[in-house]
Motif scaffolding. Structure first.
Motif, PDB file in Angstrom:
ATOM      1  N   LEU A  53     -14.237  30.932  67.808  1.00 42.24           N
ATOM      2  CA  LEU A  53     -13.814  31.393  69.130  1.00 42.24           C
ATOM      3  C   LEU A  53     -14.981  31.448  70.107  1.00 42.24           C
ATOM      4  O   LEU A  53     -14.834  31.132  71.291  1.00 42.24           O
ATOM      5  N   ASP A  54     -16.155  31.843  69.605  1.00 39.35           N
ATOM      6  CA  ASP A  54     -17.312  32.011  70.479  1.00 39.35           C
ATOM      7  C   ASP A  54     -17.917  30.680  70.915  1.00 39.35           C
ATOM      8  O   ASP A  54     -18.421  30.558  72.032  1.00 39.35           O
ATOM      9  N   THR A  55     -17.844  29.681  70.052  1.00 39.80           N
ATOM     10  CA  THR A  55     -18.548  28.423  70.333  1.00 39.80           C
ATOM     11  C   THR A  55     -17.638  27.300  70.819  1.00 39.80           C
ATOM     12  O   THR A  55     -18.112  26.380  71.494  1.00 39.80           O
ATOM     13  N   ALA A  56     -16.349  27.341  70.490  1.00 41.21           N
ATOM     14  CA  ALA A  56     -15.509  26.171  70.765  1.00 41.21           C
ATOM     15  C   ALA A  56     -14.273  26.454  71.612  1.00 41.21           C
ATOM     16  O   ALA A  56     -13.562  25.516  71.977  1.00 41.21           O
ATOM     17  N   VAL A  57     -14.019  27.702  71.944  1.00 40.79           N
ATOM     18  CA  VAL A  57     -12.765  28.041  72.625  1.00 40.79           C
ATOM     19  C   VAL A  57     -13.068  28.795  73.914  1.00 40.79           C
ATOM     20  O   VAL A  57     -13.844  29.762  73.893  1.00 40.79           O
ATOM     21  N   PRO A  58     -12.470  28.399  75.053  1.00 40.68           N
ATOM     22  CA  PRO A  58     -12.635  29.160  76.303  1.00 40.68           C
ATOM     23  C   PRO A  58     -12.095  30.581  76.170  1.00 40.68           C
ATOM     24  O   PRO A  58     -11.243  30.855  75.306  1.00 40.68           O
ATOM     25  N   SER A  59     -12.559  31.460  77.038  1.00 45.60           N
ATOM     26  CA  SER A  59     -12.200  32.878  76.915  1.00 45.60           C
ATOM     27  C   SER A  59     -10.698  33.115  76.981  1.00 45.60           C
ATOM     28  O   SER A  59     -10.138  33.867  76.174  1.00 45.60           O
ATOM     29  N   GLY A  60     -10.028  32.485  77.956  1.00 45.90           N
ATOM     30  CA  GLY A  60      -8.580  32.704  78.096  1.00 45.90           C
ATOM     31  C   GLY A  60      -7.815  32.265  76.869  1.00 45.90           C
ATOM     32  O   GLY A  60      -6.962  32.999  76.343  1.00 45.90           O
ATOM     33  N   LEU A  61      -8.114  31.060  76.387  1.00 50.01           N
ATOM     34  CA  LEU A  61      -7.445  30.561  75.184  1.00 50.01           C
ATOM     35  C   LEU A  61      -7.853  31.364  73.964  1.00 50.01           C
ATOM     36  O   LEU A  61      -7.053  31.570  73.043  1.00 50.01           O
ATOM     37  N   ALA A  89     -16.147  42.427  71.112  1.00 48.02           N
ATOM     38  CA  ALA A  89     -17.505  41.903  71.229  1.00 48.02           C
ATOM     39  C   ALA A  89     -17.548  40.612  72.034  1.00 48.02           C
ATOM     40  O   ALA A  89     -18.479  40.376  72.806  1.00 48.02           O
ATOM     41  N   LEU A  90     -16.527  39.766  71.877  1.00 49.72           N
ATOM     42  CA  LEU A  90     -16.518  38.470  72.552  1.00 49.72           C
ATOM     43  C   LEU A  90     -16.049  38.549  73.999  1.00 49.72           C
ATOM     44  O   LEU A  90     -16.605  37.894  74.883  1.00 49.72           O
ATOM     45  N   TYR A  91     -15.017  39.351  74.252  1.00 49.93           N
ATOM     46  CA  TYR A  91     -14.344  39.308  75.551  1.00 49.93           C
ATOM     47  C   TYR A  91     -14.427  40.598  76.359  1.00 49.93           C
ATOM     48  O   TYR A  91     -13.871  40.680  77.447  1.00 49.93           O
ATOM     49  N   GLY A  92     -15.104  41.593  75.816  1.00 51.47           N
ATOM     50  CA  GLY A  92     -15.225  42.847  76.542  1.00 51.47           C
ATOM     51  C   GLY A  92     -14.116  43.821  76.183  1.00 51.47           C
ATOM     52  O   GLY A  92     -13.154  43.476  75.484  1.00 51.47           O
ATOM     53  N   VAL A  93     -14.250  45.033  76.689  1.00 51.10           N
ATOM     54  CA  VAL A  93     -13.316  46.098  76.315  1.00 51.10           C
ATOM     55  C   VAL A  93     -11.908  45.810  76.814  1.00 51.10           C
ATOM     56  O   VAL A  93     -10.931  45.918  76.057  1.00 51.10           O
ATOM     57  N   TRP A  94     -11.782  45.400  78.078  1.00 53.57           N
ATOM     58  CA  TRP A  94     -10.448  45.257  78.652  1.00 53.57           C
ATOM     59  C   TRP A  94      -9.700  44.060  78.087  1.00 53.57           C
ATOM     60  O   TRP A  94      -8.546  44.182  77.649  1.00 53.57           O
ATOM     61  N   LEU A  95     -10.334  42.890  78.101  1.00 54.15           N
ATOM     62  CA  LEU A  95      -9.670  41.699  77.563  1.00 54.15           C
ATOM     63  C   LEU A  95      -9.465  41.810  76.054  1.00 54.15           C
ATOM     64  O   LEU A  95      -8.427  41.390  75.524  1.00 54.15           O
ATOM     65  N   GLY A  96     -10.450  42.357  75.358  1.00 50.66           N
ATOM     66  CA  GLY A  96     -10.308  42.543  73.917  1.00 50.66           C
ATOM     67  C   GLY A  96      -9.159  43.471  73.575  1.00 50.66           C
ATOM     68  O   GLY A  96      -8.384  43.209  72.646  1.00 50.66           O
ATOM     69  N   THR A  97      -9.045  44.568  74.348  1.00 52.65           N
ATOM     70  CA  THR A  97      -7.934  45.494  74.125  1.00 52.65           C
ATOM     71  C   THR A  97      -6.597  44.820  74.405  1.00 52.65           C
ATOM     72  O   THR A  97      -5.639  44.978  73.637  1.00 52.65           O
ATOM     73  N   ALA A  98      -6.510  44.077  75.507  1.00 54.52           N
ATOM     74  CA  ALA A  98      -5.250  43.421  75.868  1.00 54.52           C
ATOM     75  C   ALA A  98      -4.819  42.416  74.807  1.00 54.52           C
ATOM     76  O   ALA A  98      -3.656  42.394  74.385  1.00 54.52           O
ATOM     77  N   ALA A  99      -5.772  41.579  74.346  1.00 53.41           N
ATOM     78  CA  ALA A  99      -5.434  40.573  73.334  1.00 53.41           C
ATOM     79  C   ALA A  99      -5.007  41.223  72.030  1.00 53.41           C
ATOM     80  O   ALA A  99      -4.018  40.817  71.407  1.00 53.41           O
ATOM     81  N   THR A 100      -5.746  42.245  71.619  1.00 51.84           N
ATOM     82  CA  THR A 100      -5.421  42.940  70.374  1.00 51.84           C
ATOM     83  C   THR A 100      -4.077  43.648  70.463  1.00 51.84           C
ATOM     84  O   THR A 100      -3.260  43.586  69.534  1.00 51.84           O
ATOM     85  N   LEU A 191     -11.417  50.173  69.211  1.00 50.81           N
ATOM     86  CA  LEU A 191     -11.966  49.054  68.433  1.00 50.81           C
ATOM     87  C   LEU A 191     -12.705  48.067  69.335  1.00 50.81           C
ATOM     88  O   LEU A 191     -13.781  47.570  68.986  1.00 50.81           O
ATOM     89  N   SER A 192     -12.112  47.767  70.482  1.00 53.04           N
ATOM     90  CA  SER A 192     -12.766  46.846  71.420  1.00 53.04           C
ATOM     91  C   SER A 192     -14.067  47.428  71.945  1.00 53.04           C
ATOM     92  O   SER A 192     -15.067  46.712  72.105  1.00 53.04           O
ATOM     93  N   TRP A 193     -14.062  48.719  72.224  1.00 54.01           N
ATOM     94  CA  TRP A 193     -15.283  49.377  72.704  1.00 54.01           C
ATOM     95  C   TRP A 193     -16.371  49.336  71.641  1.00 54.01           C
ATOM     96  O   TRP A 193     -17.544  49.097  71.949  1.00 54.01           O
ATOM     97  N   VAL A 194     -15.988  49.555  70.387  1.00 48.46           N
ATOM     98  CA  VAL A 194     -16.969  49.489  69.291  1.00 48.46           C
ATOM     99  C   VAL A 194     -17.564  48.085  69.199  1.00 48.46           C
ATOM    100  O   VAL A 194     -18.785  47.916  69.072  1.00 48.46           O
TER     101      VAL A 194
END
Length: 204
Positions: A53-61, A89-100, A191-194
């Motif tokens: 995800l970090d190396t081959a995939v854009p943030s939105g995808l 860790a990859l997308y930040g607290v807000w985006l990470g929380t939303a995706a999760t 979890l996203s904040w951690v």
């Protein structure tokens, strides 16, 4: 007339047969991938997915992928917590929380639908074997979304098994989804904040 009927009905039968063969082949391939992937440890799986995800995939995808992996992992009873921490860790607290959160609610809904329409008897048997799930089943008679929300806040109730249990209980789909989303929000944001905090600390 028989010849005509044969000419009329044979193409749909051939198409149906081909569709079934393709679906069966796809299911076998998916099962093989899941089996091979499940033989890896949780740490190995998470590292591989997060690196990809970090190396081959854009943030939105990538957020869509996190949600999808979380949703598929829930009915398979795979641990998704490390992936959810990695999303922060990859997308930040807000985006990470939303995706999760989207993935967890979708995965819970899959468990709910499976139990309600295809595995109701098996789930009801599991409920009778568990004292905590039996108490939860009785409590749902008085409250819907509130009981679901409280069970999501408590670590005493396993997430996937509880989602299956709700499908066999007298709770509406709306109450189930609302209670699940509200109850999971604090934990997923933590979890996203951690994950984000660990990345910021390691970057120093």
């Amino acid at each position: 007339c028989r010849a005509k009927m044969g000419r009329v009905w044979s193409p749909p039968r051939k198409m149906l047969r081909r569709t079934m063969l393709v679906a069966a082949a796809a299911a076998l391939c998916l099962a093989a991938v899941v089996r091979a992937f499940s033989q890896l440890s949780v740490t190995q799986r998470t590292r591989w997915v997060l690196h990809w995800l970090d190396t081959a995939v854009p943030s939105g995808l990538g957020c869509v992928c996190v949600a999808g992996f979380t949703a598929l992992g829930t009915p398979l009873m795979l641990t998704t917590t490390p992936l959810n921490v990695g999303a922060g860790a990859l997308y930040g607290v807000w985006l990470g929380t939303a995706a999760t959160l989207v993935g967890a609610v979708a995965g819970a809904w899959l468990c709910f639908v499976i139990a309600r329409f295809w595995a109701r008897e098996w789930v009801q048997r599991k409920i009778r074997e568990s004292s905590s799930l039996t108490a939860l089943d009785h409590a749902l008679v008085r409250g819907g979304a509130g009981i679901v929300m409280l069970s999501r806040l408590s670590p005493l109730f396993p997430f996937a098994m509880t989602s299956f249990a709700y499908g066999a209980c007298a709770v509406s789909t709306w109450d189930f989804l609302l209670g699940t989303a509200v109850g999971l929000a604090p934990g997923t944001s933590m979890l996203s904040w951690v994950g984000w905090s660990l990345r910021e600390y390691s970057a120093r």
